[in-house]
Design a protein around this motif. Structure first.
Motif, PDB file in Angstrom:
ATOM      1  N   ILE A 163       0.718  -1.111  -0.174  1.00  7.91           N
ATOM      2  CA  ILE A 163       0.107  -0.082   0.046  1.00  7.91           C
ATOM      3  C   ILE A 163       0.993   1.148   0.075  1.00  7.91           C
ATOM      4  O   ILE A 163       1.797   1.516   0.920  1.00  7.91           O
ATOM      5  N   ALA A 164       0.481   2.235  -1.109  1.00  8.33           N
ATOM      6  CA  ALA A 164       1.581   3.271  -1.146  1.00  8.33           C
ATOM      7  C   ALA A 164       0.832   4.167  -0.345  1.00  8.33           C
ATOM      8  O   ALA A 164       0.016   4.889  -0.820  1.00  8.33           O
ATOM      9  N   LEU A 165       1.521   4.697   0.860  1.00  4.93           N
ATOM     10  CA  LEU A 165       0.968   6.054   1.708  1.00  4.93           C
ATOM     11  C   LEU A 165       1.386   7.151   1.070  1.00  4.93           C
ATOM     12  O   LEU A 165       2.796   7.459   1.303  1.00  4.93           O
ATOM     13  N   ILE A 166       0.731   7.930   0.696  1.00  3.32           N
ATOM     14  CA  ILE A 166       1.203   9.214   0.000  1.00  3.32           C
ATOM     15  C   ILE A 166       0.995  10.361   0.916  1.00  3.32           C
ATOM     16  O   ILE A 166      -0.055  10.616   1.384  1.00  3.32           O
ATOM     17  N   GLU A 167       2.162  11.133   1.319  1.00  8.81           N
ATOM     18  CA  GLU A 167       1.826  11.959   2.461  1.00  8.81           C
ATOM     19  C   GLU A 167       2.705  13.340   2.071  1.00  8.81           C
ATOM     20  O   GLU A 167       3.061  14.362   2.954  1.00  8.81           O
ATOM     21  N   SER A 168       2.821  13.848   0.848  1.00  6.78           N
ATOM     22  CA  SER A 168       3.451  14.884   0.404  1.00  6.78           C
ATOM     23  C   SER A 168       2.862  15.444  -0.933  1.00  6.78           C
ATOM     24  O   SER A 168       2.340  14.767  -1.693  1.00  6.78           O
ATOM     25  N   ALA A 169       3.241  16.753  -1.333  1.00  2.00           N
ATOM     26  CA  ALA A 169       2.721  17.275  -2.368  1.00  2.00           C
ATOM     27  C   ALA A 169       3.475  16.637  -3.658  1.00  2.00           C
ATOM     28  O   ALA A 169       2.956  16.361  -4.571  1.00  2.00           O
ATOM     29  N   LEU A 170       4.647  15.986  -3.453  1.00  2.00           N
ATOM     30  CA  LEU A 170       5.438  15.257  -4.622  1.00  2.00           C
ATOM     31  C   LEU A 170       4.654  14.022  -4.928  1.00  2.00           C
ATOM     32  O   LEU A 170       4.414  13.588  -5.907  1.00  2.00           O
ATOM     33  N   GLY A 171       4.261  13.215  -3.766  1.00  3.10           N
ATOM     34  CA  GLY A 171       3.439  12.116  -3.805  1.00  3.10           C
ATOM     35  C   GLY A 171       2.279  12.289  -4.540  1.00  3.10           C
ATOM     36  O   GLY A 171       1.706  11.366  -5.448  1.00  3.10           O
ATOM     37  N   ILE A 172       1.425  13.291  -3.936  1.00  2.00           N
ATOM     38  CA  ILE A 172       0.165  13.714  -4.876  1.00  2.00           C
ATOM     39  C   ILE A 172       0.494  13.943  -6.267  1.00  2.00           C
ATOM     40  O   ILE A 172      -0.438  13.531  -7.219  1.00  2.00           O
ATOM     41  N   GLU A 173       1.506  14.759  -6.599  1.00  5.03           N
ATOM     42  CA  GLU A 173       1.818  15.011  -7.899  1.00  5.03           C
ATOM     43  C   GLU A 173       1.983  13.781  -8.772  1.00  5.03           C
ATOM     44  O   GLU A 173       1.796  13.653  -9.936  1.00  5.03           O
ATOM     45  N   ASN A 174       2.933  12.794  -8.027  1.00  3.99           N
ATOM     46  CA  ASN A 174       3.085  11.419  -8.653  1.00  3.99           C
ATOM     47  C   ASN A 174       2.040  10.381  -8.739  1.00  3.99           C
ATOM     48  O   ASN A 174       2.438   8.956  -9.006  1.00  3.99           O
ATOM     49  N   ALA A 175       0.993  10.758  -8.066  1.00  2.00           N
ATOM     50  CA  ALA A 175       0.019   9.682  -7.773  1.00  2.00           C
ATOM     51  C   ALA A 175      -0.308   8.739  -8.737  1.00  2.00           C
ATOM     52  O   ALA A 175      -0.468   7.445  -8.756  1.00  2.00           O
ATOM     53  N   ARG A 207      -7.488  14.133  -1.922  1.00  2.00           N
ATOM     54  CA  ARG A 207      -8.407  12.982  -1.996  1.00  2.00           C
ATOM     55  C   ARG A 207      -8.688  12.625  -3.174  1.00  2.00           C
ATOM     56  O   ARG A 207      -8.786  11.424  -3.593  1.00  2.00           O
ATOM     57  N   SER A 208      -9.077  13.673  -4.051  1.00  2.00           N
ATOM     58  CA  SER A 208      -9.811  13.490  -5.456  1.00  2.00           C
ATOM     59  C   SER A 208      -8.566  12.970  -6.176  1.00  2.00           C
ATOM     60  O   SER A 208      -8.765  12.021  -6.886  1.00  2.00           O
ATOM     61  N   ARG A 209      -7.560  13.604  -6.067  1.00  2.00           N
ATOM     62  CA  ARG A 209      -6.298  13.176  -6.881  1.00  2.00           C
ATOM     63  C   ARG A 209      -6.062  11.544  -6.609  1.00  2.00           C
ATOM     64  O   ARG A 209      -5.714  10.855  -7.628  1.00  2.00           O
ATOM     65  N   LEU A 210      -6.089  11.154  -5.564  1.00  2.00           N
ATOM     66  CA  LEU A 210      -5.604   9.813  -5.249  1.00  2.00           C
ATOM     67  C   LEU A 210      -6.963   8.756  -5.674  1.00  2.00           C
ATOM     68  O   LEU A 210      -6.745   7.723  -6.066  1.00  2.00           O
ATOM     69  N   VAL A 211      -8.385   9.386  -5.879  1.00  2.00           N
ATOM     70  CA  VAL A 211      -9.354   8.630  -6.486  1.00  2.00           C
ATOM     71  C   VAL A 211      -9.009   8.352  -7.707  1.00  2.00           C
ATOM     72  O   VAL A 211      -9.314   7.425  -8.201  1.00  2.00           O
ATOM     73  N   VAL A 212      -8.717   9.442  -8.400  1.00  2.00           N
ATOM     74  CA  VAL A 212      -8.707   9.393  -9.827  1.00  2.00           C
ATOM     75  C   VAL A 212      -7.474   8.541 -10.416  1.00  2.00           C
ATOM     76  O   VAL A 212      -7.557   7.686 -11.290  1.00  2.00           O
ATOM     77  N   ALA A 213      -6.108   8.833  -9.622  1.00  2.00           N
ATOM     78  CA  ALA A 213      -5.093   7.924  -9.759  1.00  2.00           C
ATOM     79  C   ALA A 213      -5.489   6.287  -9.683  1.00  2.00           C
ATOM     80  O   ALA A 213      -4.846   5.505 -10.418  1.00  2.00           O
ATOM     81  N   SER A 214      -6.274   6.085  -8.530  1.00  2.00           N
ATOM     82  CA  SER A 214      -6.594   4.533  -8.361  1.00  2.00           C
ATOM     83  C   SER A 214      -7.373   4.120  -9.455  1.00  2.00           C
ATOM     84  O   SER A 214      -6.968   2.971  -9.952  1.00  2.00           O
TER      85      SER A 214
END
Length: 284
Positions: free
Chosen positions: A127-139, A175-182
């Motif tokens: 499970i990739a725990l994304i916790e930063s702006a860079l992580g969200i950008e690369n989601a 949150r929406s970024r992670l939903v779309v990436a998933s």
């Protein structure tokens, strides 16, 4: 390298890909592992990252492995690949019976996930725990990486990294970024960060907001949060009744599509019915 993941690991008959409540348990407290395992959590995560001071990480890691060797089973939140603790984490956990998977802290790139999966043998879910702006950008690219099982939101560290508030509006974008990436990565819905403010109303409100955005799980910090999260993320009895009625009517019509809304409604009804069966929800 080809990664073959087991998406069927379950507790209480609830698979990890649809698990709602994910209970974080300090790796320093092996005396609480059994109680957590027997709790209402869909999945439990033994935390040897944020919950453990650097001076005690080796001992916490050994305590977790010993519990697994004694018959326990859980996920483990391991330290970020950028830290000096990561290599020892993956080396000592690789191949240990009872390890359901790992949650990789502070994931920011594809290589973080793929290196972790490879070091664990190629079959352990990450499970990739994304916790930063860079992580969200690369989601999106993280969600498409080999070895990734689900995405999760480290909301507290994200706020510290970006200066964002805990307000629902401020948290809507990541949150929406992670939903779309998933969705792009063909993963299950992401897992939301924990609610740290006291009180069940706030917990329920944040859980329902996450569901409205498309997240399908939530990290929990206490046992008493589990029933609230499980209920908030499950289909309601009214949803289940609608799904049952729609599917019965659709079958009675011979499965004939009457208009453009039938297929989307059919997919929604089938999804609700599947979740209701998994979670034991009846319209009555």
């Amino acid at each position: 390298m080809t990664f073959i993941l087991d998406r069927t690991s379950s507790r209480h008959g609830i698979r990890a890909d649809i698990a709602r409540s994910w209970l974080l348990v300090s790796g320093l407290r092996p005396d609480t592992f059994d109680a957590a395992h027997d709790s209402a959590a869909d999945q439990i995560i033994l935390d040897i990252e944020d919950a453990v001071d650097p001076a005690f990480k080796a001992g916490a890691r050994r305590g977790v492995v010993d519990w697994f060797l004694g018959g326990g089973s859980a996920w483990v939140r391991i330290n970020a690949r950028s830290t000096r603790y990561w290599r020892d984490d993956v080396a000592e956990l690789a191949g240990v019976p009872g390890l359901a998977g790992v949650m990789l802290a502070k994931t920011e790139s594809v290589i973080d996930v793929e290196d972790t999966a490879q070091q664990l043998g190629g079959t352990t879910p990450v499970i990739a725990l994304i916790e930063s702006a860079l992580g969200i950008e690369n989601a999106v690219t993280i969600a498409q990486s080999g070895g990734v099982f689900r995405l999760a939101f480290g909301s507290g560290d994200y706020r510290r990294d970006t200066g964002a508030s805990a307000d629902d509006l401020a948290m809507a974008y990541p949150r929406s970024r992670l939903v779309v990436a998933s969705r792009i990565g063909e993963l299950p819905g992401p897992i939301d960060g924990p609610t740290v403010v006291a009180g069940y109303p706030a917990l329920r409100q944040q859980s329902e907001h996450a569901v409205a955005l498309g997240l399908t799980g939530k990290l929990c910090l206490r046992l008493d949060q589990l029933p609230v999260v499980n209920e908030a993320i499950s289909p309601t009895a009214a949803d289940v009744l609608w799904a049952r009625t729609f599917l019965e009517d659709f079958a009675a019509s011979g499965g004939v599509v009457r208009d453009g809304s039938d297929l989307p409604r059919l997919a929604r009804a089938q999804k609700i019915q599947g979740l209701a069966h998994a979670f034991g929800i009846s319209p009555s």
